[in-house]
Write an enzyme that holds these catalytic residues in place. Structure first.
Site, PDB file in Angstrom:
ATOM      1  CD  GLU A   1      35.581 -54.100  21.515  1.00  0.00           C
ATOM      2  OE1 GLU A   1      36.498 -53.295  21.721  1.00  0.00           O
ATOM      3  OE2 GLU A   1      35.833 -55.464  21.399  1.00  0.00           O
TER       4      GLU A   1
ATOM      5  CD  GLN B   1      10.112 -52.395  15.829  1.00  0.00           C
ATOM      6  OE1 GLN B   1       8.946 -52.666  15.084  1.00  0.00           O
ATOM      7  NE2 GLN B   1       9.538 -52.269  17.261  1.00  0.00           N
TER       8      GLN B   1
ATOM      9  CE1 TYR C   1      43.976 -55.134  23.108  1.00  0.00           C
ATOM     10  CE2 TYR C   1      41.709 -55.083  23.932  1.00  0.00           C
ATOM     11  CZ  TYR C   1      42.955 -54.516  23.883  1.00  0.00           C
ATOM     12  OH  TYR C   1      43.182 -53.308  24.602  1.00  0.00           O
TER      13      TYR C   1
ATOM     14  NE  ARG D   1       1.802 -64.484   7.091  1.00  0.00           N
ATOM     15  CZ  ARG D   1       1.887 -65.485   7.541  1.00  0.00           C
ATOM     16  NH1 ARG D   1       2.429 -66.364   7.231  1.00  0.00           N
ATOM     17  NH2 ARG D   1       0.893 -65.974   8.620  1.00  0.00           N
TER      18      ARG D   1
END
Lengths: 750, 750
Positions: free
Chosen positions: B428, B398, B143, B314
């Site tokens: 978009e 984050q 497109y 961790r």
């Protein structure tokens, strides 16, 4: 004014609008070195291809980039002494960025990481033996601290260096998979030496992490030595030309004197002599962190130069119907996005210069046996590292987004810049851990805060503390008496600590004493309830007519009013975090559990404290600007900075009642007015940073503004464009489509 | 519970803590399709190498990645019908992500962009001719709308399609450099057709942008056709395997019937027939935007799965001294960083499902000739596109940061995920433009708001509007009477619109009428002053004893109280933006200038409106969950979501006096309490998303938790590790060091 021919007229128009001389601001920004920069640039340009990448880096794969950077590094070193003062870090940095862009070269890391670590850790004999070799680039070294399972918590490092008195050697080992050294820059393939941090064991006892000087590769063949496993850790978000590496030891022996003994020592017998001060071993980290800040400003300045120039070239949409598409910087939304980023550049740069100087002061003191400022530097450096790395990462991303779709293309230069600076959030100390380090010292200090006391000794001590340029404000009693609401009787409120009854019989103190008094008035109210979470919340208390907010009488027409608000906010957050911890302890939690519970509040307090410091430094910098036109435009920038920052830190001040809606209105109005005022000077302001197209490596940020005509040319470098039809097209997509067509033709024949 | 053998015991421990069955939540999240997913997965796994990348993508260069994706795409297509229902987008999406990760393949873009555009734009004859070829993959299309100089402002596109009645052809041209089509995915090398958007000219008049079906490459040789210049636009921040391309036309002719004529038409004579509704041409964009939202949730779910699992593996630092290093998710700071991101996943997913359904409703309506909901969809879709793409980009970042240093490594999978989703901020529709589109319809609506009126017709009309599930709240008068402060006499204040005198003789209205009344009492106060910036600020007004804040009596113990606060905030921002625009017009600005001046306020209003919508949808979703244990944990997530969002949107509500510190305390307490409540279920919650290691492509996010032992193995793929000494070492760094050593040896001999 920098008006040149053959430049996009949209940029020329902007440059003509400037109310000041960008050269003068540039010279202030670069501390009088603008002319030197131009000399260095001219030298580099004159060398042509020898000091230029063979094509834009982004079109090369990692191996190709590493090869080109190795070539450039060697060429750069061979030219360095001819043009720069190699003992001036700023000239080194500029020279490097002209040639290698912001890609580190192995020599760059060698100079900014390994050499300072050696200077800070070698005793005199060691320095005499090794430093000349390092400075002479006879060896290339890196700094190997981080392990696969251990980052910022140094004490948990697992690599061991065990002293063997029988051979007078240390035996290095990587006892577990998580002990593998992981991340050190240039470690994988480039260096042949490293400063390795390992747990020192001697006479059966562990003395914690210490630095060792370790040869990793053969000087002739460059092969990794027996007992050592080395390699590249693979690709990352950014910095593709850096071979961040891994390293494992298996009974690898080094002589005793390869432990770096400026501070702690191990005698031939294995006896351990501790350092003067527990934290002196951290000075290399502090060096890097304090140098990082100014570097942060430069990266952000590059991003905002690109985005502001392009925003005066890109046109989209109309403001006045029929008048044609406008420059996107004419939209208030675009100004709101970009100009505060520009203000951050200056705030970070000024802070960076301050902390650089502080670092050298502290090192001088340490060498003279005085460690009194060390904790201040450590605390401030940690907070600034965290806050400024967030600001630049967010800022670069804002700049990228402000360039719309093209900001996503490597043609803008912004993706490489973003992915590089995003690393700063984590390397040299994970940011949350950094903030908690700052909080540690803030809590220690604020526990000593006592605003009202009869003890003369205490008063003197307090006055001494108030003089500290970084933390003094915490000890100053807020000037609340000027904010008494004459008409209200019991005018403290939910959250308002600045308002209180004008009743001399009641001692109104900040902090714990204050609370005692407040509790007398409203017994159910505790300090903690005021600030954060309401325990034993009693609904009948809310809306009580005793509780009214009458905002402070500060009008925010003066810069110092803003500083007072920042100080108030930061003091409030610090004291409330302290109080929360004390409350938690009273509820039976251990000190450590209470600390963890308060984690988010502590981070808020550290951020506010660091922000307050930055605001103060910016304010103090303005009078140092001699040229009036430059000072005027920098005052506009300062106003934008403090109003924007205050609007975005206002929630607590509103909650507390320190700020009212009217005051917020004034501050916001100032913010929007500053945007409009700075708009005409925007291009001239970023021109002052004096970046060349060589450094920016951005089609969008070109100084001549010829963006669109160069985008197509830039894309022609894409290896994909060597072919109209890719070599494997027929094999996959081509034959699949052919098959599909054939199948349908056959179907239709049936 | 998903307890398996040979799993990191730290993860098993977490899974045992779950209070609900992750399969049941997963089945709800995937709308009952969890079993189907497992079947599809089993099929893909059974195909082995044929449906697997030949190595982790990040170790390949762009050309290698494109080749591997082409191979996988063809293989995927050949298997698709055997295992998935190709008409179910969610099965397509899952199948694609199992095989290609989140790298788009040319077929993927073909299916999600070109096919829907054709379905929405072809008339019946065109659909009959072309759609089977597209669905059968006989051709691959994209497109092509965006141009180098023109993005979101469609009207400014420059590519022309000029009708030539003599040949019954359109002539396509790229008149300027900025008219070059730039960015369309897969355009550079992969596709042979495109839906091209161009300015339609016929009979000497321009009718604006329209879609055309254009062949770009020869079906046999795949060479670009004469009159067409095609290529790759070069590397970008992310999505390296996508050949986003450029395209230029030079007098390129296509038959008249290659204009897509479902809506507008050009007759053989050149006569232009306009479409039914101006915006129906935008339905393809709306399709993509409405499908994007749920996709956003999935990307964010992948990131948070990686980060939460790794945060339970961790360990760093101690909470209780001597008890060993703790899982980093036990830190409140880490919970505060990650669990709100988890809550966002659900909020975005539930909203995505709603808007998907709305899209199909609207398309059904349009086909039946009813365009009444089109504007709602367009407005909501724009705001959601902007808000959710910000949330996921920030959320993925984050998650990356929560993984510390390893989050920066491609081993985490997070850099590729981040750089991919970051594109969604711009593609978009640029986000700021999107928010302003939403604002456009909000301003239109709110101009009709009238809370108190005697006009019966108006009342009925209002009641009708209140029923709109998206915007109805704007028309509902806030229930302020419940919030009268019994004790205060003149208790409206700077910013407090919810408090007012309990005096029946005074008409208290919201919006303009309200202002008239307020002005009577305090003549200098205008609506605008209350909310944002204080014009003609009079200092004697501040601190006036008439001005007291008595917060609302809402206690925020119930979910609907939160919704009320969000609605209040959003209505407040919408009405104040409207008022600001009206004020600006009174000051003599044109409508367009006033709109630009209000830009930042309008964006705030759109964000708040969209956020309010998301909160409402989340609240409405909870009762649909049948399993009680699942519903309980989802209620915890809802509480976290609304309390976290309200804390972070509180500034205006505090400023206005709607919220007090006590209320903030309750909300914050709820937020922290939710974190603690969700903590034990964290791993089970992300397990519910049911991602396989194939999809996550992350060493850190491995389902078995075996992170560290696999990091080294992963790095062994690095092409740099094929050599202990890189081939070019001696040429550059090696010989430079050797030279330096030699020189010093010679010097020392002298």
């Amino acid at each position: 004014m920098i008006i040149e021919h053959d430049v996009n007229p949209d940029l020329t128009e902007e440059r003509k609008k400037a109310t000041f001389d960008p050269f003068k601001l540039g010279n202030f920004f670069w501390q009088g070195q603008l002319q030197r920069r131009k000399e260095i640039l001219a030298y580099v340009e004159a060398q042509g291809a020898e000091l230029s990448p063979r094509m834009p880096e982004v079109f090369m794969n990692r191996m190709e980039q590493m090869e080109d950077v190795a070539r450039l590094s060697v060429a750069m070193a061979s030219h360095a002494e001819k043009v720069i003062d190699v003992f001036k870090p700023e000239e080194q940095f500029y020279f490097n960025s002209l040639i290698c862009g912001f890609n580190g070269s192995p020599f760059h890391l060698h100079l900014i990481m390994a050499v300072p670590a050696m200077i800070n850790s070698c005793d005199d004999d060691q320095a005499t033996e090794w430093l000349p070799k390092l400075l002479n680039r006879e060896v290339i070294a890196t700094y190997a601290q981080t392990e696969m399972g251990h980052g910022t918590n140094l004490r948990a490092l697992e690599t061991t260096a065990t002293y063997d008195p029988s051979t007078e050697q240390f035996i290095l080992n990587t006892p577990t998979i998580t002990a593998t050294k992981w991340w050190p820059g240039a470690l994988g393939k480039s260096v042949n030496y490293a400063v390795v941090i390992a747990q020192l064991w001697t006479n059966g006892k562990c003395y914690g992490p210490h630095p060792f000087w370790v040869q990793l590769r053969d000087l002739d063949t460059h092969k990794s030595l027996p007992g050592i496993t080395l390699g590249d850790i693979g690709p990352k978000l950014g910095t593709p030309s850096n071979d961040n590496g891994f390293l494992r030891f298996e009974n690898y022996r080094i002589p005793r004197r390869y432990m770096l003994m400026k501070h702690a020592k191990v005698l031939p017998t294995g006896e351990y002599l501790p350092p003067l001060h527990a934290k002196v071993g951290y000075t290399s980290m502090m060096y890097v962190r304090s140098m990082m800040i100014y570097g942060h400003a430069i990266y952000l300045a590059q991003a905002v130069t690109i985005a502001i120039r392009y925003s005066c070239i890109r046109r989209q949409g109309e403001i006045k119907p029929g008048a044609g598409e406008v420059k996107v910087l004419d939209y208030t939304t675009q100004q709101y996005r970009l100009l505060p980023v520009l203000a951050h550049v200056f705030a970070i740069a000024f802070t960076g210069l301050y902390i650089n100087q502080l670092y050298y002061t502290v090192i001088g003191d340490i060498n003279a046996g005085d460690v009194s400022l060390l904790a201040d530097l450590h605390s401030l450096g940690s907070g600034l590292k965290a806050l400024t790395s967030w600001q630049i990462t967010r800022g670069v991303e804002q700049c990228r987004l402000a360039c719309g779709g093209h900001g996503y293309s490597d043609a803008s230069g912004l993706p490489s810049l973003y992915t590089m600076v995003a690393g700063s959030l984590t390397y040299e100390g994970e940011n949350i851990v950094m903030l908690l380090q700052t909080a540690r010292s803030l809590m220690k200090m604020s526990a000593e805060v006592s605003y009202i006391t009869d003890n003369l000794e205490k008063i003197e001590e307090n006055e001494q503390k108030m003089k500290n340029p970084i933390s003094g404000y915490i000890f100053r009693k807020p000037s609340i008496s000027s904010r008494i609401n004459e008409n209200s009787k019991w005018s403290f409120t939910s959250g308002s600590l600045t308002e209180f009854v004008k009743d001399e019989s009641i001692q109104v103190w900040y902090h714990s004493t204050y609370l005692v008094e407040l509790r007398r008035i409203v017994p159910k109210l505790t300090f903690y309830e005021i600030f954060t979470i309401s325990y034993d919340f009693e609904s009948d208390w809310v809306g009580d007519s005793d509780c009214v907010v009458a905002p402070t009488k500060i009008f925010f027409f003066q810069v110092l009013d803003y500083l007072e608000a920042f100080e108030h906010n930061s003091r409030r957050l610090i004291l409330s975090a302290l109080d929360y911890i004390q409350q938690q302890k009273k509820l039976g939690r251990s000190a450590e559990e209470a600390w963890n519970e308060a984690g988010v509040l502590l981070c808020h307090a550290s951020k506010a404290h660091t922000q307050t410091f930055m605001v103060r430094i910016f304010i103090e910098t303005i009078p140092k600007i001699e040229d009036i036109a430059v000072r005027n435009v920098m005052e506009d920038i300062l106003w934008l900075y403090i109003s924007y920052e205050l609007v975005h830190s206002a929630v607590g001040l509103l909650e507390e009642g320190f700020l009212s809606s009217i005051q917020m209105g004034i501050i916001r109005k100032k913010m929007f007015a500053s945007l409009a005022k700075i708009r005409p000077n925007s291009v001239a302001l970023v021109d002052s940073f004096d970046f060349t197209d060589r450094e920016l490596r951005s089609v969008l940020g070109r100084k001549d503004g010829k963006v669109y005509e160069n985008l197509l040319e830039w894309a022609s470098n894409s290896p994909l464009n060597e072919h109209d039809v890719l070599p494997f097209h027929e094999k996959y997509l081509g034959s699949a489509m052919r098959e599909a067509r054939k199948k349908r033709e056959e179907m239709s024949k049936l």
